[in-house]
Design a protein around this motif. Structure first.
Motif, PDB file in Angstrom:
ATOM      1  N   GLU A 186      10.198   5.075   6.602  1.00 30.38           N
ATOM      2  CA  GLU A 186      10.526   5.039   8.022  1.00 30.38           C
ATOM      3  C   GLU A 186       9.456   5.753   8.850  1.00 30.38           C
ATOM      4  O   GLU A 186       9.134   5.336   9.964  1.00 30.38           O
ATOM      5  CB  GLU A 186      11.895   5.669   8.257  1.00 30.38           C
ATOM      6  CG  GLU A 186      13.046   4.845   7.701  1.00 30.38           C
ATOM      7  CD  GLU A 186      14.393   5.460   8.021  1.00 30.38           C
ATOM      8  OE1 GLU A 186      14.424   6.514   8.693  1.00 30.38           O
ATOM      9  OE2 GLU A 186      15.414   4.885   7.602  1.00 30.38           O
ATOM     10  N   ASP A 187       8.899   6.829   8.301  1.00 32.65           N
ATOM     11  CA  ASP A 187       7.825   7.530   9.009  1.00 32.65           C
ATOM     12  C   ASP A 187       6.579   6.654   9.117  1.00 32.65           C
ATOM     13  O   ASP A 187       5.893   6.659  10.140  1.00 32.65           O
ATOM     14  CB  ASP A 187       7.484   8.830   8.293  1.00 32.65           C
ATOM     15  CG  ASP A 187       8.617   9.845   8.363  1.00 32.65           C
ATOM     16  OD1 ASP A 187       9.446   9.721   9.285  1.00 32.65           O
ATOM     17  OD2 ASP A 187       8.674  10.743   7.484  1.00 32.65           O
ATOM     18  N   VAL A 188       6.292   5.898   8.046  1.00 31.22           N
ATOM     19  CA  VAL A 188       5.118   5.019   8.053  1.00 31.22           C
ATOM     20  C   VAL A 188       5.315   3.851   9.003  1.00 31.22           C
ATOM     21  O   VAL A 188       4.434   3.507   9.802  1.00 31.22           O
ATOM     22  CB  VAL A 188       4.825   4.505   6.627  1.00 31.22           C
ATOM     23  CG1 VAL A 188       3.742   3.422   6.652  1.00 31.22           C
ATOM     24  CG2 VAL A 188       4.393   5.652   5.730  1.00 31.22           C
ATOM     25  N   GLU A 211       0.831  -1.200   0.000  1.00 28.41           N
ATOM     26  CA  GLU A 211       0.000   0.000   0.000  1.00 28.41           C
ATOM     27  C   GLU A 211       0.869   1.256   0.000  1.00 28.41           C
ATOM     28  O   GLU A 211       0.535   2.253  -0.668  1.00 28.41           O
ATOM     29  CB  GLU A 211      -0.931  -0.019   1.219  1.00 28.41           C
ATOM     30  CG  GLU A 211      -2.068  -1.019   1.103  1.00 28.41           C
ATOM     31  CD  GLU A 211      -2.963  -1.023   2.326  1.00 28.41           C
ATOM     32  OE1 GLU A 211      -4.035  -1.644   2.281  1.00 28.41           O
ATOM     33  OE2 GLU A 211      -2.580  -0.383   3.341  1.00 28.41           O
ATOM     34  N   PHE A 212       1.974   1.221   0.733  1.00 29.20           N
ATOM     35  CA  PHE A 212       2.885   2.363   0.733  1.00 29.20           C
ATOM     36  C   PHE A 212       3.496   2.567  -0.652  1.00 29.20           C
ATOM     37  O   PHE A 212       3.598   3.701  -1.138  1.00 29.20           O
ATOM     38  CB  PHE A 212       3.986   2.143   1.769  1.00 29.20           C
ATOM     39  CG  PHE A 212       5.103   3.139   1.668  1.00 29.20           C
ATOM     40  CD1 PHE A 212       4.962   4.425   2.163  1.00 29.20           C
ATOM     41  CD2 PHE A 212       6.308   2.791   1.057  1.00 29.20           C
ATOM     42  CE1 PHE A 212       5.992   5.354   2.062  1.00 29.20           C
ATOM     43  CE2 PHE A 212       7.338   3.702   0.943  1.00 29.20           C
ATOM     44  CZ  PHE A 212       7.182   4.997   1.453  1.00 29.20           C
ATOM     45  N   PHE A 238      -4.858  -2.016  -0.618  1.00 30.26           N
ATOM     46  CA  PHE A 238      -4.702  -3.374  -1.143  1.00 30.26           C
ATOM     47  C   PHE A 238      -5.650  -4.247  -0.346  1.00 30.26           C
ATOM     48  O   PHE A 238      -5.463  -4.474   0.843  1.00 30.26           O
ATOM     49  CB  PHE A 238      -3.253  -3.831  -0.989  1.00 30.26           C
ATOM     50  CG  PHE A 238      -2.954  -5.135  -1.686  1.00 30.26           C
ATOM     51  CD1 PHE A 238      -2.722  -5.174  -3.044  1.00 30.26           C
ATOM     52  CD2 PHE A 238      -2.890  -6.318  -0.962  1.00 30.26           C
ATOM     53  CE1 PHE A 238      -2.437  -6.365  -3.691  1.00 30.26           C
ATOM     54  CE2 PHE A 238      -2.605  -7.514  -1.589  1.00 30.26           C
ATOM     55  CZ  PHE A 238      -2.381  -7.535  -2.957  1.00 30.26           C
ATOM     56  N   ALA A 239      -6.695  -4.748  -1.015  1.00 29.30           N
ATOM     57  CA  ALA A 239      -7.793  -5.433  -0.329  1.00 29.30           C
ATOM     58  C   ALA A 239      -7.304  -6.665   0.430  1.00 29.30           C
ATOM     59  O   ALA A 239      -6.437  -7.408  -0.034  1.00 29.30           O
ATOM     60  CB  ALA A 239      -8.866  -5.835  -1.337  1.00 29.30           C
ATOM     61  N   SER A 240      -7.898  -6.885   1.594  1.00 25.06           N
ATOM     62  CA  SER A 240      -7.514  -8.025   2.430  1.00 25.06           C
ATOM     63  C   SER A 240      -7.876  -9.355   1.776  1.00 25.06           C
ATOM     64  O   SER A 240      -7.187 -10.359   1.991  1.00 25.06           O
ATOM     65  CB  SER A 240      -8.190  -7.918   3.803  1.00 25.06           C
ATOM     66  OG  SER A 240      -7.752  -6.759   4.476  1.00 25.06           O
ATOM     67  N   TRP A 241      -8.957  -9.371   0.952  1.00 23.45           N
ATOM     68  CA  TRP A 241      -9.337 -10.636   0.321  1.00 23.45           C
ATOM     69  C   TRP A 241      -8.279 -11.100  -0.680  1.00 23.45           C
ATOM     70  O   TRP A 241      -8.128 -12.314  -0.925  1.00 23.45           O
ATOM     71  CB  TRP A 241     -10.696 -10.513  -0.364  1.00 23.45           C
ATOM     72  CG  TRP A 241     -10.756  -9.585  -1.543  1.00 23.45           C
ATOM     73  CD1 TRP A 241     -11.117  -8.282  -1.545  1.00 23.45           C
ATOM     74  CD2 TRP A 241     -10.444  -9.911  -2.909  1.00 23.45           C
ATOM     75  NE1 TRP A 241     -11.043  -7.749  -2.801  1.00 23.45           N
ATOM     76  CE2 TRP A 241     -10.643  -8.735  -3.667  1.00 23.45           C
ATOM     77  CE3 TRP A 241     -10.020 -11.062  -3.553  1.00 23.45           C
ATOM     78  CZ2 TRP A 241     -10.424  -8.696  -5.045  1.00 23.45           C
ATOM     79  CZ3 TRP A 241      -9.805 -11.041  -4.924  1.00 23.45           C
ATOM     80  CH2 TRP A 241     -10.002  -9.864  -5.645  1.00 23.45           C
TER      81      TRP A 241
END
Length: 589
Positions: free
Chosen positions: A569-571, A469-470, A476-479
């Motif tokens: 790194e911030d995320v 996602e980053f 990004f869907a969990s399924w």
């Protein structure tokens, strides 16, 4: 899981190659991955799968494409693009599995050795087509009545009463022409003796092929230039394929064959449900990890989700087009059997060998033969140079000292491949390479299962989802993660079992030497992966459990560009990252 730097593990930190470059256009990544589908040995070994390449035979392919082909493409692309490194260094994500990267180099080199024959055969026919009279044409055969030479053979029709049915085997002239390079026409390519007798003519063509490859890397070794070359080569190959397909439609019986190809057939769909599990693996090229290395030249924010779907459908189009050509040619030769059940047409390697005889019946036969085999030659070269490029990329990314000698390493690898591939310039090598191709089904299935284990279980579902996602800048869907973790492995297990069964059935009829070669190319690489993992574990300190946990932790796993790295790194947060200074302070206290 705590992130560690290489300093903490006592290993040399990863040093990015600042000269590796990027694709000139984002679509070069799509072209390079679609070019992997030109691995046309699937239409040769498909004989063992009873694969007739009908259109409805490929329908299950779309199901498998959605279930695990595209998701696996996303994992490969994620690892390469996020780490900006080839398929060895990308396993900084979990060093315990880094042996998979080294095994990938071994498997890629092994596949390159036997794949050279797919470039040699087209070159043989191209050069002989420059002659006024082609050796496999009517005139070249001495006007022997028609395009076939016939000899009577007897086979057992009923094993219980030993009744004998006399059949006539129709030898395709172009097949005979190629066999003559090995001095034996009877019993296939292999005789009882002199199995490893070189065909010096084939050796000469092999030297020419590797010389062409060396010239390509002499002038197009830079990433941007290489991507541009691949783009034009693939477009040229597909244009020639469309031209030849249009011309083949005017062959006798071709339209009937095409109609039969697109006609819905339940049996085709059922059979395809089994075979297409194997064909899906062809999306990753002749080796393993090619997509991972190719994606490492993308920009960090490249949308690999949409690109993976485009690549999947692009490869499907390639399979359909070559399947149509394959089916039309097979139907053309089957037409010889219509008037008599006692005729059997020997159509070996229909795309590569038998097709030359069909082309000889056309007007301007020399021209069409040159165009058709030029398309096959370009396709084979695309696969080979892409595989070599990914291997070199991975070696330069992992071993910093090799970067100072890129030209020597490149020519050294090509020379090594040229020398070792001479095995496949013998009778034995020509006929038994298919056993190695079948063994790859088992190996690559096991490698993909280990990849899912490393990324989605050891590295972790949450971290994988967070990282992708980053990188993409979108959810990004969990399924999708659930599909990768639980559903895709089930189908890969089926593919692994199918590959094991196919290899077993193949080796039952092959020589003991081929069995030993296959064991060397399959068992030893798979054993090396846990062996290297144990070596990494032993290098760490602490108890057994602590050693293993540290061997599985990501090492130097972050984006290479400084701006993206700081944002990452911030995320992630400082609590999930350990730095050398922090660790030293902690130990002193």
């Amino acid at each position: 899981m705590v992130y560690e730097s290489s300093y903490e593990t006592g290993r040399k930190p990863f040093t990015p190659d600042l000269q590796r470059g990027k694709w000139e256009k984002p679509t070069d990544f799509i072209f390079a991955c679609c070019g992997l589908a030109l691995k046309l040995d699937i239409f040769v070994i498909s004989y063992w799968f009873f694969f007739d390449t009908r259109l409805f035979f490929i329908l299950p392919y779309f199901f498998y494409m959605a279930i695990y082909m595209v998701p696996l493409l996303v994992i490969h692309s994620f690892m390469g693009q996020f780490s900006s490194s080839g398929f060895i260094s990308a396993f900084r994500l979990s060093p315990f599995f880094k042996g998979m990267g080294y095994v990938s180099v071994f498997l890629s080199i092994a596949s390159l050795l036997f794949y050279s024959i797919f470039a040699i055969v087209p070159l043989v026919f191209i050069l002989h087509s420059l002659r006024p009279t082609m050796p496999w044409s009517c005139e070249g055969l001495g006007n022997v009545g028609n395009l076939t030479t016939v000899n009577a053979i007897s086979i057992l029709a009923n094993e219980t009463d030993f009744d004998v049915l006399h059949m006539t085997e129709i030898h395709i002239p172009s097949v005979l022409f190629f066999k003559q390079h090995f001095g034996s026409l009877g019993g296939g390519f292999i005789s009882e003796k002199d199995d490893f007798q070189f065909s010096w003519t084939i050796v000469g063509f092999s030297v020419m092929i590797w010389g062409i490859i060396a010239c390509i890397f002499r002038y197009y070794s830079e990433t941007a230039k290489f991507g541009k070359l691949l783009r034009y080569m693939i477009m040229t190959a597909l244009a020639l394929l469309m031209m030849c397909l249009a011309r083949f439609l005017f062959l006798p019986g071709a339209l009937d064959g095409l109609t039969h190809y697109v006609k819905p057939h339940l049996d085709s769909t059922i059979n395809g449900s089994l075979v297409m599990m194997v064909v899906v693996l062809q999306a990753f090229g002749s080796g393993w990890g090619s997509v991972m290395s190719l994606s490492s030249f993308n920009n960090f924010k490249t949308n690999i989700m949409s690109y993976s779907w485009i690549i999947a459908f692009g490869q499907t189009l390639v399979y359909i087009l070559f399947g149509m050509v394959n089916f039309i040619l097979q139907h053309y030769f089957r037409a010889m059997n219509v008037d008599s059940l006692d005729l059997y047409a020997e159509t070996n390697w229909v795309l590569y060998l038998s097709s030359a005889s069909a082309l000889a019946t056309l007007e301007w036969a020399n021209l069409w033969t040159i165009l058709y085999y030029s398309m096959l030659l370009i396709s084979s070269l695309i696969v080979m140079i892409t595989q070599i490029f990914t291997v070199l990329t991975s070696l330069f990314d992992e071993f910093e000292f090799l970067r100072e000698h890129k030209e020597r390493v490149t020519y050294g690898l090509i020379g090594f491949l040229a020398l070792c591939s001479l095995l496949f310039c013998t009778k034995h090598g020509i006929i038994f390479f298919s056993a190695v191709s079948l063994d790859a089904i088992f190996t690559y299935s096991a490698m993909h299962l280990l990849l899912i284990l490393a990324v989605l279980w050891i590295y972790g579902r949450d971290r994988f989802q967070r990282d992708i996602e980053f990188m993409l800048g979108r959810p990004f869907a969990s399924w999708k993660v659930f599909t990768l973790r639980f559903i895709a492995p089930l189908f890969l297990l089926n593919t692994l079992l199918f590959g094991l069964f196919a290899s077993f059935m193949k080796h039952v009829y092959e020589s003991t030497l081929v069995l030993y070669i296959s064991l060397f190319l399959v068992i030893i690489p798979l054993l090396f992966i846990p062996g290297y993992g144990m070596y990494i574990t032993y290098q760490n300190t602490g108890g057994s459990c602590n050693r293993f946990r540290r061997a599985c932790r990501p090492t130097d796993w972050y984006p290479q560009e400084m701006e993206n790295r700081q944002q990452y790194e911030d995320v992630v947060g400082n609590s999930d990252l350990t730095h050398q200074l922090y660790e030293v302070t902690e130990e002193v206290n």
